[in-house]
Design an enzyme around this catalytic site. Sequence first.
Site, PDB file in Angstrom:
ATOM      1  N   TYR A 162       0.835  -1.213   0.000  1.00 42.90           N
ATOM      2  CA  TYR A 162       0.000   0.000   0.000  1.00 42.90           C
ATOM      3  C   TYR A 162       0.866   1.258   0.000  1.00 42.90           C
ATOM      4  O   TYR A 162       0.646   2.196  -0.769  1.00 42.90           O
ATOM      5  CB  TYR A 162      -0.914  -0.058   1.219  1.00 42.90           C
ATOM      6  CG  TYR A 162      -1.599   1.229   1.605  1.00 42.90           C
ATOM      7  CD1 TYR A 162      -2.798   1.612   1.001  1.00 42.90           C
ATOM      8  CD2 TYR A 162      -1.071   2.059   2.600  1.00 42.90           C
ATOM      9  CE1 TYR A 162      -3.438   2.784   1.379  1.00 42.90           C
ATOM     10  CE2 TYR A 162      -1.706   3.227   2.975  1.00 42.90           C
ATOM     11  CZ  TYR A 162      -2.884   3.593   2.364  1.00 42.90           C
ATOM     12  OH  TYR A 162      -3.509   4.756   2.726  1.00 42.90           O
ATOM     13  N   LYS A 166       1.303   4.420  -2.597  1.00 40.64           N
ATOM     14  CA  LYS A 166       1.072   5.816  -2.211  1.00 40.64           C
ATOM     15  C   LYS A 166       2.272   6.689  -2.588  1.00 40.64           C
ATOM     16  O   LYS A 166       2.128   7.875  -2.864  1.00 40.64           O
ATOM     17  CB  LYS A 166       0.764   5.897  -0.715  1.00 40.64           C
ATOM     18  CG  LYS A 166      -0.616   5.327  -0.366  1.00 40.64           C
ATOM     19  CD  LYS A 166      -1.709   6.153  -1.043  1.00 40.64           C
ATOM     20  CE  LYS A 166      -3.095   5.669  -0.772  1.00 40.64           C
ATOM     21  NZ  LYS A 166      -4.132   6.547  -1.321  1.00 40.64           N
TER      22      LYS A 166
HETATM   23  N1  LIG Z   1      -7.683   6.996   7.329  1.00 41.51           N
HETATM   24  C1  LIG Z   1      -6.375   7.190   7.408  1.00 41.51           C
HETATM   25  O1  LIG Z   1      -5.798   7.154   8.498  1.00 41.51           O
HETATM   26  C2  LIG Z   1      -5.566   7.475   6.174  1.00 41.51           C
HETATM   27  C3  LIG Z   1      -4.206   7.678   6.344  1.00 41.51           C
HETATM   28  C4  LIG Z   1      -3.424   7.947   5.236  1.00 41.51           C
HETATM   29  C5  LIG Z   1      -4.002   8.036   3.980  1.00 41.51           C
HETATM   30  N2  LIG Z   1      -5.345   7.835   3.823  1.00 41.51           N
HETATM   31  C6  LIG Z   1      -5.895   7.944   2.474  1.00 41.51           C
HETATM   32  O2  LIG Z   1      -7.051   8.763   2.505  1.00 41.51           O
HETATM   33  C7  LIG Z   1      -7.935   8.347   1.461  1.00 41.51           C
HETATM   34  C8  LIG Z   1      -9.333   8.131   2.029  1.00 41.51           C
HETATM   35  O3  LIG Z   1      -9.291   7.027   2.924  1.00 41.51           O
HETATM   36  P1  LIG Z   1     -10.342   6.810   4.103  1.00 41.51           P
HETATM   37  O4  LIG Z   1      -9.581   6.778   5.349  1.00 41.51           O
HETATM   38  O5  LIG Z   1     -11.472   7.748   3.937  1.00 41.51           O
HETATM   39  O6  LIG Z   1     -10.777   5.306   3.784  1.00 41.51           O
HETATM   40  P2  LIG Z   1     -12.211   4.607   3.724  1.00 41.51           P
HETATM   41  O7  LIG Z   1     -11.920   3.165   3.796  1.00 41.51           O
HETATM   42  O8  LIG Z   1     -13.131   5.206   4.725  1.00 41.51           O
HETATM   43  O9  LIG Z   1     -12.714   5.002   2.262  1.00 41.51           O
HETATM   44  C9  LIG Z   1     -12.106   4.483   1.106  1.00 41.51           C
HETATM   45  C10 LIG Z   1     -13.201   4.339   0.065  1.00 41.51           C
HETATM   46  O10 LIG Z   1     -12.595   3.859  -1.150  1.00 41.51           O
HETATM   47  C11 LIG Z   1     -13.509   2.963  -1.724  1.00 41.51           C
HETATM   48  N3  LIG Z   1     -12.874   2.012  -2.624  1.00 41.51           N
HETATM   49  C12 LIG Z   1     -11.969   1.043  -2.283  1.00 41.51           C
HETATM   50  N4  LIG Z   1     -11.714   0.279  -3.342  1.00 41.51           N
HETATM   51  C13 LIG Z   1     -12.454   0.774  -4.372  1.00 41.51           C
HETATM   52  C14 LIG Z   1     -12.630   0.377  -5.713  1.00 41.51           C
HETATM   53  N5  LIG Z   1     -11.997  -0.694  -6.227  1.00 41.51           N
HETATM   54  N6  LIG Z   1     -13.472   1.093  -6.492  1.00 41.51           N
HETATM   55  C15 LIG Z   1     -14.143   2.151  -5.986  1.00 41.51           C
HETATM   56  N7  LIG Z   1     -14.025   2.564  -4.720  1.00 41.51           N
HETATM   57  C16 LIG Z   1     -13.188   1.865  -3.916  1.00 41.51           C
HETATM   58  C17 LIG Z   1     -14.120   2.221  -0.534  1.00 41.51           C
HETATM   59  O11 LIG Z   1     -15.345   1.575  -0.888  1.00 41.51           O
HETATM   60  C18 LIG Z   1     -14.274   3.317   0.479  1.00 41.51           C
HETATM   61  O12 LIG Z   1     -15.560   3.911   0.450  1.00 41.51           O
HETATM   62  C19 LIG Z   1      -7.325   7.075   0.856  1.00 41.51           C
HETATM   63  O13 LIG Z   1      -6.660   7.410  -0.341  1.00 41.51           O
HETATM   64  C20 LIG Z   1      -6.344   6.622   1.908  1.00 41.51           C
HETATM   65  O14 LIG Z   1      -5.285   5.889   1.335  1.00 41.51           O
HETATM   66  C21 LIG Z   1      -6.138   7.560   4.907  1.00 41.51           C
END
Ligand SMILES: NC(=O)c1ccc[n+]([C@@H]2O[C@H](COP(=O)([O-])OP(=O)(O)OC[C@H]3O[C@@H](n4cnc5c(N)ncnc54)[C@H](O)[C@@H]3O)[C@@H](O)[C@H]2O)c1
Length: 256
Positions: A162, A166
């Site tokens: 992952y 990123k």
């Molecule tokens: N939450 C954290 O701590 C964190 C930390 C660093 C980076 N991020 C990044 O922030 C962004 C948002 O993450 P989040 O925390 O809201 O996660 P989340 O899991 O709440 O949301 C991610 C969404 O992506 C969708 N998704 C996954 N695979 C998919 C696919 N094949 N097709 C369409 N949709 C798909 C999921 O259904 C989900 O609704 C992401 O890019 C994540 O990598 C989050």
Amino acid sequence: MQQRLLGEGLEGRIVIVTGAAGGIGGATAVAAAESGAIVWALDLPGEALESAVAALPGEGHRAVGLDLSDTEAIEPAIRDLVASTDAPLWGLVHAAAYLRRKDYTEVTVADWDIQVDVNIKATFFLNRVVGDLLVEGGIGGRIINFTSVAWMTGALVGSDVYVATKGAVVSMTKGFVKRLGPAGITVNVIAPGQVDTAMQRVDNTDAWMAAAAEGTPLRRMGRPDELASVALFLLSDNASFVSGTTLNVSGGALLY
Ligand SMILES: NC(=O)c1ccc[n+]([C@@H]2O[C@H](COP(=O)([O-])OP(=O)(O)OC[C@H]3O[C@@H](n4cnc5c(N)ncnc54)[C@H](O)[C@@H]3O)[C@@H](O)[C@H]2O)c1
């Protein structure tokens, strides 16, 4: 100086938000809709997406059920949507991503493939089609991708693949910055630290998450709306000269 609202300039403009059924994407869809944007909310098809869209304030929003691992489908789907409306396309907030947590001794080629498809290839094809459509639209625009602070710090637990994807988001975005800038399109990346969403909870215990949060300067995780406000700023007229940045939004967890 004239006071401007955070989401200035979004009224009546289309903003595509991916991951819109999730934590950060969902909060961003709400924030953009509150600022008057027409939100095209993209996520896996299903009830979660439909109810996220139904809850958005304002009119004209759409649920775009699409599995981003079907990378061939992305460009035609977005082109068809844009062809079906007279409203101007303005922005993409690409928050969807997939994390499959596994100890590196157990990672398989299939684990690589799905995370590369969703996190790298889909980012490329979404950015390309939205970028091309924004150039055709002639009013400039905004693209915001999501990395993680771990692109710089490295994997924590079981997220080697992952995190590599990123890192690719950051380097790929730099190319789009240069390519799309002459058309008045800004392209940026948001790097969240720990944010309390479903993804953060993948295979992490509550105790682990609490301890990790306690080790940060603010002593807590971020909330999805604290990332959405940053995305809203980058989408808005207020950020018209911000392009090419990878914005660290980690509550001080990452210091550089
Ligand atoms: N939450 C954290 O701590 C964190 C930390 C660093 C980076 N991020 C990044 O922030 C962004 C948002 O993450 P989040 O925390 O809201 O996660 P989340 O899991 O709440 O949301 C991610 C969404 O992506 C969708 N998704 C996954 N695979 C998919 C696919 N094949 N097709 C369409 N949709 C798909 C999921 O259904 C989900 O609704 C992401 O890019 C994540 O990598 C989050």
